[in-house]
Design a protein around this motif. Structure first.
Motif, PDB file in Angstrom:
ATOM      1  N   ALA A 104       0.865  -1.359  -0.008  1.00 36.61           N
ATOM      2  CA  ALA A 104       0.096   0.418   0.045  1.00 36.61           C
ATOM      3  C   ALA A 104       0.590   1.188  -0.121  1.00 36.61           C
ATOM      4  O   ALA A 104       0.638   2.295  -0.873  1.00 36.61           O
TER       5      ALA A 104
ATOM      6  N   ASP B 113       0.635   4.135  -6.100  1.00 37.50           N
ATOM      7  CA  ASP B 113      -0.385   5.333  -6.378  1.00 37.50           C
ATOM      8  C   ASP B 113      -1.642   5.428  -5.315  1.00 37.50           C
ATOM      9  O   ASP B 113      -2.712   4.891  -6.306  1.00 37.50           O
ATOM     10  N   ARG B 114      -1.979   5.980  -4.631  1.00 40.67           N
ATOM     11  CA  ARG B 114      -3.449   6.737  -4.066  1.00 40.67           C
ATOM     12  C   ARG B 114      -4.231   6.542  -4.470  1.00 40.67           C
ATOM     13  O   ARG B 114      -5.388   6.452  -4.739  1.00 40.67           O
ATOM     14  N   ASN B 115      -3.557   8.090  -5.984  1.00 41.48           N
ATOM     15  CA  ASN B 115      -4.604   8.177  -6.776  1.00 41.48           C
ATOM     16  C   ASN B 115      -5.824   7.037  -7.770  1.00 41.48           C
ATOM     17  O   ASN B 115      -6.783   7.985  -8.537  1.00 41.48           O
TER      18      ASN B 115
ATOM     19  N   VAL C 256      -5.025   3.553  -7.466  1.00 43.42           N
ATOM     20  CA  VAL C 256      -5.874   2.338  -6.007  1.00 43.42           C
ATOM     21  C   VAL C 256      -7.557   1.753  -6.512  1.00 43.42           C
ATOM     22  O   VAL C 256      -7.120   0.766  -7.251  1.00 43.42           O
TER      23      VAL C 256
END
Length: 150
Positions: free
Chosen positions: A113, A117-119, A121
């Motif tokens: 995690a 790239d959190r945008n 996921v």
């Protein structure tokens, strides 16, 4: 003295899945081994997992491809359904294998995690779930064809 903070380059979900493919297959096989109704069908590890690299290829193609286009039908998934019928599986067993695949895949993403790239996921998780479900649908269709022919 000012310390320079290095920013870590985020990895794509596809890159993580590609990197973790072998370990995900091993983990999926381990989890399958914990389900008595699945292990009641005696198969070698290779026979049980042979379909997974092709399935993951489909997932990776979806993650890296044009998201606006309709994904192709998986001929390999239909063949997998026919094979599982010949091996003695039930449709419920196919669904359980597919569920474990999603659990294993999402577990691998969770372990990475901090690298993702959190945008991207959540949209990628939706694509993974959709592709696994689409391939399950083709697997069941192939299974039903084999069952009708038997």
């Amino acid at each position: 003295m000012v310390k320079k903070i290095q920013s870590k380059t985020a990895k794509s979900v596809a890159a993580i899945l590609e990197q973790e493919l072998d370990s995900m297959i091993r983990e999926w096989n381990r989890q399958v081994g914990l389900v008595p109704r699945l292990t009641s069908i005696l198969l070698s590890d290779a026979d049980r997992t042979d379909h997974l690299p092709t399935l993951f290829d489909g997932v990776l193609c979806r993650l890296r491809g044009n998201r606006a286009t309709e994904p192709p039908v998986s001929i390999a998934a239909g063949a997998h359904g026919r094979l599982r019928f010949a091996q003695g599986y039930s449709v419920a067993m196919l669904v359980e294998e597919s569920r474990l695949l999603e659990v294993t895949t999402f577990g691998a993403l969770q372990r990475h995690a901090g690298d993702l790239d959190r945008n991207q996921v959540l949209p990628d998780v939706v694509i993974i779930a959709d592709e696994v479900d689409r391939q399950l649908e083709e697997t069941v269709a192939g299974f039903m064809v084999a069952q009708a022919a038997a």
